[in-house]
Each structure stands twice: as C-alpha cells, then as structure tokens.
Scaffold this motif. Structure first.
Motif, PDB file in Angstrom:
ATOM      1  N   ARG A  60       9.589  33.636  18.688  1.00 41.63           N
ATOM      2  CA  ARG A  60       8.270  34.265  18.813  1.00 41.63           C
ATOM      3  C   ARG A  60       8.272  35.519  17.952  1.00 41.63           C
ATOM      4  O   ARG A  60       9.103  36.413  18.156  1.00 41.63           O
ATOM      5  N   ARG A  62       7.165  38.960  16.988  1.00 43.66           N
ATOM      6  CA  ARG A  62       6.471  40.067  17.646  1.00 43.66           C
ATOM      7  C   ARG A  62       5.809  40.992  16.636  1.00 43.66           C
ATOM      8  O   ARG A  62       4.779  41.608  16.903  1.00 43.66           O
ATOM      9  N   GLN A  96      -1.891  43.240   7.510  1.00 39.59           N
ATOM     10  CA  GLN A  96      -2.347  43.098   8.892  1.00 39.59           C
ATOM     11  C   GLN A  96      -3.427  42.026   8.991  1.00 39.59           C
ATOM     12  O   GLN A  96      -3.432  41.214   9.930  1.00 39.59           O
ATOM     13  N   PRO A 101      -3.998  39.716  14.576  1.00 40.67           N
ATOM     14  CA  PRO A 101      -3.791  40.797  15.550  1.00 40.67           C
ATOM     15  C   PRO A 101      -2.560  40.628  16.444  1.00 40.67           C
ATOM     16  O   PRO A 101      -2.142  41.575  17.103  1.00 40.67           O
ATOM     17  N   ASP A 102      -1.969  39.435  16.483  1.00 45.11           N
ATOM     18  CA  ASP A 102      -0.839  39.232  17.395  1.00 45.11           C
ATOM     19  C   ASP A 102       0.467  39.851  16.900  1.00 45.11           C
ATOM     20  O   ASP A 102       1.403  40.036  17.665  1.00 45.11           O
ATOM     21  N   GLN A 103       0.531  40.100  15.584  1.00 44.99           N
ATOM     22  CA  GLN A 103       1.736  40.714  15.018  1.00 44.99           C
ATOM     23  C   GLN A 103       1.369  42.075  14.463  1.00 44.99           C
ATOM     24  O   GLN A 103       0.490  42.183  13.616  1.00 44.99           O
ATOM     25  N   GLN A 104       2.057  43.108  14.934  1.00 43.92           N
ATOM     26  CA  GLN A 104       1.792  44.416  14.353  1.00 43.92           C
ATOM     27  C   GLN A 104       2.663  44.610  13.121  1.00 43.92           C
ATOM     28  O   GLN A 104       3.870  44.341  13.142  1.00 43.92           O
TER      29      GLN A 104
END
Ligand SMILES: [Zn+2]
Length: 307
Positions: A60, A62, A96, A101-104
C-alpha cells in the motif's frame, strides 16, 4: 513509499518500507536533452508507475518522496534547477495532481535528504550537530544544527559556492562567482583542473586519484589545492556551527583515507579553541538521497512534523 532522487546523472528510484528497507530499486534516464518539460514529464511518469508497481506487488503506497537539486520554494512547491532546466517549475503541484489525493507527495533537496538519511541510519547517527558534505559533480552541504536540518527556506547549505580561492588562481564558477570551493574541490573540478594543467584528458576524478597514487606530480598539485580549500571550508564551518561529526560523501570519498586523513590533520592543526569534529566517510553512498526522500515522506505521512 515511492522515492525518487533526481540529484545524479540518472534518476535513482526506490520503493521503501517504513523501517527503511528498500524493497525495489531501479534507475531511469533523466531526459535533459529534451528540455525541462520532458524532465518533469519523466519524473511524473516515474512516480505514477512506481506506485502502480508497488500496488501490483501487494504494497500500500502511503506517500511519495521526491528529492531534487537546486532551489526549492517550499511554500510554492516550485523548483529552480539549472541542470534540470527548471525555472520556478511547479513540480509539487504536478506530482500531487498525477498521484491523486490518497498519496501525499513530499519534495525536498537531494543533499539535505541525503544528510537526513545519514542521520537516521548512516554515518551521522546519534548526532544533533553535524555536517554531510558530498563532494561530487558539485558541492552542497546538509547542515544539522541543534537537532534540526537547516533549510533556510530552500537556500541553505551552499558551502560549495563560498570563496576559498583568491587572486589569479580563482576560476569562474557555474554560479557566476569566482574561486568557489566547487571550482577546486569537486570531483568534476579535479578532472578539469588536471586536464587544464597537463593538456591531457582524464576520465574523471577517479583517474586523477590513480595518477596521484602512482606519484604523478600534477595530480598531487591539484589534489593539494583541493585539500587546502576543503580544510579552509571545514574550519570555517566548525568555527561557526560546531559540529561533532562531519561525514564526507560523493565520488571523492572513494579515495578513503587519502582524502580523510589529510582533512583530519589539516583541521586539527588549524583549530585552537573550537570543538574538534570527527571527520568520517558517509555510509550510504548513492542511495542516501533516495533513502532520505523516503524518510522525509514517511515523517510527513506519519502525522504532525517532528524534529
Ligand atoms: Zn559557485
């Protein structure tokens, strides 16, 4: 965690677990010849594709950490880097937008990231006042002062562009000044200066070091000039910021004690009242930037910033 380092001739990329374990590594071309837009497109594609690979392998993702040379405007997320052909390029916003939006995405300086990795798992472990100084194609410093990595809004650490050569001998630097440390003590400078002195083309600093070991007097001359400027720089840094340990990295540290012993001796002789730093080789080599990118991105993903 996707990590990409644009600091070298090729992009160094990795997938890094929370404990710093690198579960995948690869390098990719940085298409400078096609211009700054192409470099940014290649970076965006790389980050997206590595994220897809991680997901396909059952990880996953992050966050993503990307480190670049040059000046980073941390507030705007823009980068100006001569060797990537970027001028106020909106790197963070494009990355980005591409990953969603799920990965910074965290954007940081390659040398500061390398220094951060040396502090976390390398030669600067346990230090709160230290210096990471890679001597590669160029020279920049990662400064750890009272436990914090100093960024100076993106401008700090340019020890390579401080004047340590005076008078006639001062060469013009890529930055526009004369006599910068980088013009005499970077790996690129050693090869260039040996060539200028002898009229012989050499294959990088490595060959100059081989000639030095073989007793070549011209190699010894350019080496001594580099050491003199480096000792001056380390004494200045020590006097100002009082590091307990200095880790030298980059291509030149391949010279080992040929480099480190005279630096220690030179600094020891010059210091009087100052605290004397240990001078050691950096431990993480070419992987430092990528690991630092991952650690910085993990820190951001883990929640509120800490020191
Ligand atoms: Zn310069």
């Amino acid at each position: 965690m996707v990590a990409v380092d644009l600091g070298g001739t090729r992009m160094k990329c990795g997938l890094v677990a929370a404990d710093g374990a690198v579960v995948h590594r690869e390098t990719r071309a940085t298409p400078r010849e096609a211009g700054g837009r192409a470099v940014l497109d290649a970076l965006v594609d790389t980050v997206v594709e590595l994220g897809q690979k991680a997901a396909a392998d059952g990880h996953r993702v992050r966050a993503a950490g990307v480190v670049v040379p040059g000046i980073i405007d941390a507030h705007q997320g823009t980068v100006s880097a001569e060797n990537l052909l970027w001028v106020n390029t909106p790197v963070l916003a494009e990355l980005q937008a591409a990953v969603g939006p799920d990965q910074q995405v965290t954007l940081a300086h390659d040398v500061r990231a390398g220094g951060y990795a040396e502090v976390r798992v390398g030669a600067l472990r346990g230090t709160t006042n230290s210096l990471f100084l890679p001597l590669g194609t160029g020279i920049a410093a990662a400064m750890v002062v009272d436990g914090s990595l100093v960024s100076g809004d993106g401008y700090a650490g340019e020890l390579g562009h401080t004047r340590f050569v005076q008078g006639e001998a001062a060469e013009l630097c890529a930055c526009g000044q004369r006599g910068c440390l980088e013009t005499v003590a970077s790996a690129a400078a050693l090869a260039r200066r040996y060539g200028a002195r002898t009229g012989e083309v050499v294959d990088g600093a490595r060959e100059v070091l081989e000639l030095l070991a073989a007793g070549d007097p011209d190699a010894a001359a350019v080496w001594d000039e580099a050491l003199t400027a480096l000792v001056d720089a380390l004494v200045l840094y020590t006097t100002l910021v009082a590091p307990t340990r200095i880790a030298i990295g980059g291509g030149l540290v391949g010279a080992g004690e040929t480099l480190l012993a005279p630096l220690r001796e030179g600094v020891h002789e010059r210091l009087t009242f100052q605290r004397e730093p240990e001078i050691v080789a950096a431990e993480l080599g070419e992987e430092a930037g990528c690991l630092g990118a991952a650690f910085m991105a993990w820190d951001v993903a883990a929640g509120p910033a800490h020191d």
